[in-house]
Motif scaffolding. Structure first.
Motif, PDB file in Angstrom:
ATOM      1  N   GLY A  44      40.834  37.942  37.836  1.00 13.75           N
ATOM      2  CA  GLY A  44      41.501  38.893  36.956  1.00 13.75           C
ATOM      3  C   GLY A  44      40.682  40.118  36.630  1.00 13.75           C
ATOM      4  O   GLY A  44      41.215  41.170  36.349  1.00 13.75           O
ATOM      5  N   GLU A  45      39.372  39.972  36.608  1.00 14.93           N
ATOM      6  CA  GLU A  45      38.494  41.093  36.281  1.00 14.93           C
ATOM      7  C   GLU A  45      37.087  40.681  36.704  1.00 14.93           C
ATOM      8  O   GLU A  45      36.847  39.506  36.979  1.00 14.93           O
ATOM      9  CB  GLU A  45      38.545  41.369  34.776  1.00 14.93           C
ATOM     10  N   PRO A  46      36.170  41.629  36.738  1.00 18.39           N
ATOM     11  CA  PRO A  46      34.811  41.247  37.111  1.00 18.39           C
ATOM     12  C   PRO A  46      34.257  40.228  36.111  1.00 18.39           C
ATOM     13  O   PRO A  46      34.512  40.336  34.915  1.00 18.39           O
ATOM     14  CB  PRO A  46      34.038  42.571  37.021  1.00 18.39           C
ATOM     15  N   ASP A 101      34.532  33.395  42.591  1.00 21.04           N
ATOM     16  CA  ASP A 101      35.028  34.594  41.913  1.00 21.04           C
ATOM     17  C   ASP A 101      35.973  35.264  42.900  1.00 21.04           C
ATOM     18  O   ASP A 101      35.544  35.792  43.919  1.00 21.04           O
ATOM     19  CB  ASP A 101      33.837  35.498  41.560  1.00 21.04           C
ATOM     20  N   THR A 102      37.267  35.225  42.596  1.00 25.53           N
ATOM     21  CA  THR A 102      38.280  35.644  43.558  1.00 25.53           C
ATOM     22  C   THR A 102      38.843  37.012  43.202  1.00 25.53           C
ATOM     23  O   THR A 102      39.436  37.191  42.149  1.00 25.53           O
ATOM     24  CB  THR A 102      39.434  34.621  43.575  1.00 25.53           C
ATOM     25  N   GLN A 108      45.036  41.019  43.999  1.00 26.19           N
ATOM     26  CA  GLN A 108      45.974  41.778  43.173  1.00 26.19           C
ATOM     27  C   GLN A 108      47.397  41.247  43.375  1.00 26.19           C
ATOM     28  O   GLN A 108      47.669  40.594  44.378  1.00 26.19           O
ATOM     29  CB  GLN A 108      45.997  43.245  43.615  1.00 26.19           C
ATOM     30  N   THR A 109      48.273  41.615  42.450  1.00 27.46           N
ATOM     31  CA  THR A 109      49.692  41.307  42.621  1.00 27.46           C
ATOM     32  C   THR A 109      50.137  41.746  44.024  1.00 27.46           C
ATOM     33  O   THR A 109      50.863  41.030  44.707  1.00 27.46           O
ATOM     34  CB  THR A 109      50.521  42.077  41.564  1.00 27.46           C
ATOM     35  N   ASP A 116      40.647  50.128  43.172  1.00 28.21           N
ATOM     36  CA  ASP A 116      39.403  49.695  42.535  1.00 28.21           C
ATOM     37  C   ASP A 116      38.197  50.377  43.162  1.00 28.21           C
ATOM     38  O   ASP A 116      38.202  50.694  44.351  1.00 28.21           O
ATOM     39  CB  ASP A 116      39.220  48.175  42.709  1.00 28.21           C
ATOM     40  N   ARG A 147      38.968  49.542  37.905  1.00 26.32           N
ATOM     41  CA  ARG A 147      39.989  50.462  38.372  1.00 26.32           C
ATOM     42  C   ARG A 147      39.487  51.908  38.376  1.00 26.32           C
ATOM     43  O   ARG A 147      38.744  52.317  37.496  1.00 26.32           O
ATOM     44  CB  ARG A 147      41.215  50.384  37.455  1.00 26.32           C
ATOM     45  N   ARG A 160      47.138  43.752  33.581  1.00 30.67           N
ATOM     46  CA  ARG A 160      47.142  45.166  33.913  1.00 30.67           C
ATOM     47  C   ARG A 160      48.111  45.934  33.048  1.00 30.67           C
ATOM     48  O   ARG A 160      49.267  45.565  32.942  1.00 30.67           O
ATOM     49  CB  ARG A 160      47.613  45.286  35.345  1.00 30.67           C
TER      50      ARG A 160
HETATM   51  C1  WT7 Z   1      43.401  43.980  39.390  1.00 26.47           C
HETATM   52  C2  WT7 Z   1      44.660  43.306  39.851  1.00 26.47           C
HETATM   53  C3  WT7 Z   1      45.545  38.796  41.119  1.00 26.47           C
HETATM   54  C4  WT7 Z   1      44.645  38.481  40.069  1.00 26.47           C
HETATM   55  C5  WT7 Z   1      45.181  38.658  38.690  1.00 26.47           C
HETATM   56  C6  WT7 Z   1      45.333  40.087  38.284  1.00 26.47           C
HETATM   57  C7  WT7 Z   1      41.232  43.262  38.871  1.00 26.47           C
HETATM   58  C8  WT7 Z   1      41.318  40.922  39.820  1.00 26.47           C
HETATM   59  C9  WT7 Z   1      39.199  40.466  40.075  1.00 26.47           C
HETATM   60  C10 WT7 Z   1      37.883  39.956  40.310  1.00 26.47           C
HETATM   61  C11 WT7 Z   1      37.034  42.035  39.651  1.00 26.47           C
HETATM   62  C12 WT7 Z   1      39.320  41.790  39.590  1.00 26.47           C
HETATM   63  C13 WT7 Z   1      41.166  44.442  39.824  1.00 26.47           C
HETATM   64  C14 WT7 Z   1      42.513  44.411  40.519  1.00 26.47           C
HETATM   65  N1  WT7 Z   1      40.651  42.035  39.423  1.00 26.47           N
HETATM   66  N2  WT7 Z   1      40.441  39.967  40.192  1.00 26.47           N
HETATM   67  N3  WT7 Z   1      37.668  38.714  40.755  1.00 26.47           N
HETATM   68  N4  WT7 Z   1      36.841  40.782  40.087  1.00 26.47           N
HETATM   69  N5  WT7 Z   1      38.236  42.566  39.377  1.00 26.47           N
HETATM   70  O1  WT7 Z   1      46.270  40.683  39.112  1.00 26.47           O
HETATM   71  O2  WT7 Z   1      47.442  42.183  37.511  1.00 26.47           O
HETATM   72  O3  WT7 Z   1      47.584  42.583  39.987  1.00 26.47           O
HETATM   73  O4  WT7 Z   1      45.451  43.014  38.720  1.00 26.47           O
HETATM   74  O5  WT7 Z   1      42.625  43.054  38.623  1.00 26.47           O
HETATM   75  O6  WT7 Z   1      41.010  45.614  39.095  1.00 26.47           O
HETATM   76  O7  WT7 Z   1      42.902  45.650  41.047  1.00 26.47           O
HETATM   77  P1  WT7 Z   1      46.768  42.143  38.833  1.00 26.47           P
END
Ligand code: WT7
Length: 662
Positions: free
Chosen positions: A397-399, A421-422, A425-426, A512, A527, A538
């Motif tokens: 979801g985030e770093p 750590d995965t 994105q959607t 990103d 982002r 997001r």
């Molecule tokens: C954005 C996507 C699909 C996961 C849930 C969120 C950030 C997602 C990481 C990670 C750093 C991450 C990015 C990306 N993000 N996972 N492991 N490390 N940043 O899905 O709502 O589509 O958001 O979440 O900024 O672009 P989403």
């Protein structure tokens, strides 16, 4: 486009794949060395047709085999996979296992109130999915129609998704924390004639008036003909006999079998709305074959799921993480998936860990914000639970900052698990950068290396030129199509092209910033557009600004993300008031918080609201958000070039105001 806060972490300790995965008691990891990963990765990039044919045939069941693996390109935006193949997702996720092993547990449902776990076998799941499919058919729905799902985290939410997939209906799940107006916007955009919901929801013993929210939303959705209502709490709710149908009454009338409708691999499976740079959320469209393959093989390789595993992803089904890793990925592998209805701190902060202990969970997947919040509450909650069943623990979801990573590794994993750590994105549908537990040495804070088939490029944000080699920082792009990528934005293909494919021709642009370090590891920097990430959710700054501006007191608003220790970023809103507003600042703030919650939902609640006399603007009147971001981050001494400001004198007041509240 600018990339801010690009300070690469000094934390470079390497954690090799956990030896506990190779001790003979755990199943041997699918990918068990870095060499094996590299070999397969190389094949996936250099001989994609051979690689993806093998993956698609080994992992999915096709009712009509495909003869063509890929067509189209990122230049044209006409990507398609396994085009002439046919399959049914509900057959792949349910019937396959119900036939082979009917008593196997598909879902463990951990209800809000602890101690009531329910187990759903694959046999029961198949019967319930079929009954709901038959109900949907009785509503007159046919292949290609859309169905909105607005439900709490209960097995029936997953049943609804699978029932749609069984008939080739396109589901659009809306997170049940969104407000009536957000729900209405999505239902209208998707053109859904049917909504599936529940009477009420329960989270941490708090009641959520789910059906009442749907009733409000439907007032502005004239196309909605039927609302199917699952009885969750049993409390009395308003019921419109001409439109509403009780789930239990309707399913009781239906036969527990419904033949799966074979659909084309490229037929749409779902729309899922997500925030972009502008105010209107985008309906990300995923198709059938490629999406399922991506969800299936990432679940298999990144979480190393084997027969008998109990997988737990804490994300809500209303997000892509819930789609891919509560429902489609684990079920397509025939695993057991845990559906968790509650919150991590109810009734106390050991809830997650008691869940792991009770259900002997083998893989646990959650968000950095939850890890950080639980870490703050002290180690005793986690120390007292038996977590020895765990092999892989994931983050999304985030770093994830190295401190939180290390706590997760040492306290939750007890040093015996691999942390994955995965990054995804959607839009990507499934993981794109992530370690493989038995193969990839981990570095805390890095999502490590690309998944199979993902050809990552780091680009100079201004020139679009590729930054070759290691030790580079730029924007993250992907050079080749992959099976689970989005195909379009529902009803707006131009927006799809403009957002993802046009910014850097020939590439998918992720939005990103990223660093590729000296060893080729990827570090996601957040982002580079106007998207804020709050607890892994997001939100677009424009969306929140539009909600604020609806208030009669507000003249102008500017929203930025501010750093937050628990939620990663928090929403910080700057407001100027209209002349003649007589309410006090406190009254205005209260009204604005309520307005945002009503317009979008509680997740968009501004944490910081600052009322100012003037916003920093260029001479042409454009708000300079960069300055606001720097000021709230406590970096007022690094504002850079402020010569474009029309009135530099406002800076001093602005900084004082911010320092008083932040
Ligand atoms: C954005 C996507 C699909 C996961 C849930 C969120 C950030 C997602 C990481 C990670 C750093 C991450 C990015 C990306 N993000 N996972 N492991 N490390 N940043 O899905 O709502 O589509 O958001 O979440 O900024 O672009 P989403």
């Amino acid at each position: 486009m600018t990339i801010e806060n690009m300070n690469v972490s000094e934390e470079n300790t390497v954690y090799p794949p956990n030896p506990a995965l190779f001790n003979g008691t755990a199943p041997k990891p699918w990918i068990s060395s870095l060499e094996q990963y590299r070999e397969m990765y190389k094949e996936s990039i250099e001989q994609p047709d051979a690689f993806w044919t093998r993956m698609a045939l080994d992992n999915l069941s096709w009712s009509r085999p495909f003869t063509k693996v890929r067509q189209g390109s990122l230049d044209e935006g006409d990507v398609a996979w396994f085009v002439d193949g046919e399959l049914n997702i509900s057959y792949n996720c349910v019937d396959r296992w119900a036939e082979a092993d009917p008593e196997r547990v598909a879902f463990v449902y951990e209800a809000d109130e602890p101690g009531n776990a329910q187990k759903w076998t694959y046999r029961r799941l198949l019967q319930e999915v079929c009954r709901v499919s038959n109900v949907l058919t009785s509503f007159g729905l046919r292949k290609g129609d859309t169905v909105a799902i607005y439900m709490p985290m209960i097995p029936e939410a997953a049943v609804s998704m699978l029932a749609c997939a069984r008939l080739g209906l396109v589901h659009t799940v809306v997170f049940a924390g969104f407000s009536a107006s957000s729900l209405a916007e999505r239902v209208q955009d998707a053109g859904s004639r049917v909504i599936i919901t529940a009477d009420e929801g329960l989270r941490g013993s708090k009641i959520i008036k789910t059906k009442a929210i749907v009733d409000e939303a439907v007032q502005s959705c004239p196309k909605v003909e039927r609302v199917l209502v699952f009885r969750r709490t049993g409390n009395e709710v308003a019921f419109n006999k001409d439109r509403d149908v009780w789930w239990h009454e309707a399913t009781d009338k239906q036969r527990p079998y419904c033949p799966p409708v074979p659909v084309s691999a490229e037929d749409p499976l779902f729309l899922l709305y997500t925030s972009g740079s502008t105010g209107k959320p985008k309906g990300v469209l995923h198709t059938t074959g490629g999406y399922l393959l991506g969800a299936t093989i990432t679940a298999k390789y990144v979480f190393d799921i084997h027969a008998g595993d109990v997988f737990c992803c804490t994300a809500d089904i209303g997000w892509i993480t819930g789609h891919s890793y509560v429902v489609y990925g684990p079920l397509s592998l025939g695993a057991t998936s845990v559906i968790f209805e509650s919150v991590p701190t109810y009734p106390d902060p050991s809830r997650y860990w008691k869940l792991v202990e009770e259900h002997k969970i083998t893989q646990f997947y959650t968000a950095p914000t939850a890890i950080r919040a639980l870490r703050r509450l002290g180690d005793s909650w986690v120390d007292k639970c038996d977590l020895s069943s765990l092999r892989v623990i994931g983050s999304v979801g985030e770093p994830i900052n190295p401190e939180a990573w290390l706590w997760y590794y040492n306290k939750v994993g007890r040093g015996n698990c691999s942390v994955v750590d995965t990054y995804w994105q959607t839009e990507t549908g499934s993981h794109v950068i992530a370690p493989l537990p038995g193969a990839t040495p981990a570095k805390p804070g890095s999502a490590t290396l690309p998944f199979f088939g993902i050809d990552v490029a780091v680009l100079d944000p201004l020139t679009g030129k590729e930054l070759e080699g290691n030790g580079v920082t730029g924007v993250l792009a992907i050079r080749k199509p992959w099976p689970s990528m989005l195909r379009t934005v529902g009803g707006d293909h131009k927006r799809f092209l403009d957002t993802y494919l046009k910014p850097y021709p020939g590439h998918y642009f992720a939005g990103d910033g990223v660093t590729r370090d000296e060893e080729g590891y990827y570090w996601i920097r957040g982002r580079v557009d106007d998207v804020i990430n709050v607890s892994g959710h997001r939100l677009s700054t424009a969306e929140v600004e539009s909600a604020l501006i609806l208030s009669p007191s507000v003249a102008e608003s500017a929203v930025v993300g501010s750093p937050d220790e628990v939620t990663g970023q928090a929403i910080c809103a700057f407001i100027t008031l209209k002349d003649g507003v007589s309410a006090t600042e406190e009254e205005v703030k209260k009204e604005l918080v309520a307005a945002v919650r009503k317009q979008i939902g509680p997740i968009a609640t501004p944490k910081i609201l600052i009322i100012v006399d003037d916003l920093p603007k260029t001479r042409s009147g454009k708000i300079i958000r960069r300055i606001l971001r720097k000021v709230v981050a406590g970096e007022a001494d690094q504002l850079g070039d402020v010569s474009t400001l029309s009135d530099p004198s406002i800076l001093k007041v602005l900084i004082e105001k911010v320092n008083a509240v932040v």
